[in-house]
Design a protein around this motif. Structure first.
Motif, short mmCIF file in Angstrom:
data_model
loop_
_atom_site.label_atom_id
_atom_site.label_comp_id
_atom_site.label_asym_id
_atom_site.label_seq_id
_atom_site.Cartn_x
_atom_site.Cartn_y
_atom_site.Cartn_z
N ALA A 68 -6.58 5.92 -2.97
CA ALA A 68 -7.63 5.14 -2.29
C ALA A 68 -7.48 3.80 -2.80
N PHE A 69 -7.72 2.58 -1.87
CA PHE A 69 -7.58 1.54 -2.06
C PHE A 69 -8.70 0.98 -1.68
N ILE A 70 -9.95 0.29 -3.01
CA ILE A 70 -11.27 0.15 -2.77
C ILE A 70 -10.72 -1.65 -3.15
N ARG A 71 -11.04 -2.20 -1.83
CA ARG A 71 -11.10 -3.76 -1.79
C ARG A 71 -13.00 -4.75 -1.90
N LYS A 72 -13.16 -5.68 -2.62
CA LYS A 72 -14.16 -6.34 -2.46
C LYS A 72 -14.22 -6.98 -1.54
N LEU A 73 -15.65 -6.94 -1.02
CA LEU A 73 -15.86 -7.76 0.71
C LEU A 73 -16.08 -8.83 0.50
N HIS A 74 -16.95 -9.33 -0.75
CA HIS A 74 -17.34 -10.92 -1.51
C HIS A 74 -16.52 -10.90 -2.77
N PRO A 75 -16.16 -12.20 -3.01
CA PRO A 75 -15.80 -12.83 -3.93
C PRO A 75 -16.49 -11.98 -5.41
N HIS A 78 1.03 -1.33 -0.40
CA HIS A 78 0.03 -0.18 0.36
C HIS A 78 0.60 1.40 -0.13
N GLN A 79 1.71 1.40 0.79
CA GLN A 79 2.28 2.23 0.83
C GLN A 79 3.52 2.71 -0.64
N LYS A 80 3.98 1.88 -0.45
CA LYS A 80 5.07 1.75 -1.73
C LYS A 80 3.93 2.11 -3.42
N ILE A 81 2.30 2.03 -3.61
CA ILE A 81 1.79 2.14 -4.30
C ILE A 81 1.64 4.34 -3.82
N ALA A 82 1.05 4.21 -2.75
CA ALA A 82 1.21 5.66 -2.75
C ALA A 82 2.09 6.24 -2.97
N MET A 83 3.25 6.22 -2.65
CA MET A 83 4.67 6.83 -3.48
C MET A 83 4.59 6.83 -4.34
N GLU A 84 4.30 6.35 -5.64
CA GLU A 84 4.73 6.21 -6.70
C GLU A 84 3.61 6.93 -7.31
N MET A 85 2.68 6.34 -6.75
CA MET A 85 1.54 7.63 -7.75
C MET A 85 1.20 9.45 -7.37
N ASN A 86 2.01 8.75 -6.04
CA ASN A 86 2.38 10.25 -5.16
C ASN A 86 1.94 11.78 -5.69
N LEU A 87 0.79 11.34 -4.78
CA LEU A 87 -0.72 12.48 -4.88
C LEU A 87 -0.58 12.17 -3.46
#
Length: 255
Positions: free
Chosen positions: A48-55, A35-44
């Protein structure tokens, strides 16, 4: 791994205005380091990370009653779509009169010799609200040159972590229709100036509702990018803050 990613400009319907944020759609859980690496790469300022609660959940399926819940450092943030607006459900934060002597050096660093009409503090958010004189036009706030780095040395109390400059809206002229204007600075958190700030309007909504005697308001944040916010105070001590969005990038993260 492929992760769909979008860059979205919030509180505007025009690309390259408003508040830019990255949104990642996750099929599976990610560890905190990813999560932290992606956020740093996006540099904004926000990712936000949206995850499915159910498959069986479908990201593409639209449901007008669906609510997204984001877990943030400030607590849970709920968002829902209403027509062409995204509505944030936020707590409403009260402000209290602030003695000028305690923060006089900070005020001087922010607005120089400009006339301050009111001064308030929100202990829940540690934000200082500085209302400039009603005699000033929106252009004065927009053109104000601020060196937010100087705030760090000027703030001696240790209790201010965000500075809101605000101005009453005009009932006539080119920019009529907005109830109030603002700019927001938080160098204490590494943000010299935030383009458009939902959390600051959870403070501003409380203050201007009291001042104007209104529960429905239209606000504009006068940063370089600028953004418009529709405000609706609720009876449960919370506030709905709505804005339009513009998607400016679609793609996939690969790692």
């Amino acid at each position: 791994m492929l992760i769909p990613v979008f860059t979205v400009d919030a509180f505007t319907n025009r690309p390259f205005f408003g508040n830019p944020a990255a949104v990642c759609l996750l099929e599976n859980d990610l560890d905190e380091d990813s999560h932290q690496k992606i956020a740093m790469e996006m540099n904004l300022s926000e990712t936000a990370f949206i995850r499915k609660l159910h498959p069986g959940d479908d990201f593409t399926k639209k449901n007008k009653n669906s609510v997204l819940t984001f877990v943030t450092l400030s607590g849970e943030l709920r968002a829902r779509q209403v027509e062409d607006h995204i509505v944030l459900d936020l707590p409403l934060y009260l402000t209290y009169p602030q003695e000028l002597q305690e923060v006089e050096e900070l005020i001087k660093a922010a607005v120089g010799d400009m006339i301050v009409q009111d001064l308030r503090y929100s202990p829940d958010t540690k934000k200082l609200l500085v209302r400039l004189s009603d005699a000033y036009e929106r252009s004065v706030l927009e053109e104000l040159q601020v060196s937010a780095q100087h705030f760090l040395s000027a703030e001696k109390t240790g209790k201010v972590k965000g500075l809101i400059l605000t101005l009453k809206g005009n009932s006539s002229g080119k920019h009529k229709g907005h109830d109030f204007y603002s700019r927001y600075f938080a160098p204490w958190y590494g943000i010299l100036e935030d383009p458009v700030t939902g959390s600051a309007h959870a403070v501003l909504s409380s203050y201007w509702s009291e001042q104007l005697g209104k529960k429905e308001m239209l606000a504009f944040q006068c940063s370089r990018r600028g953004g418009e916010l529709k405000i609706s105070l609720r009876n449960d001590g919370r506030v709905d803050i709505a804005g339009r969005v513009a998607i400016v990038l679609k793609g996939n993260l690969t790692f």
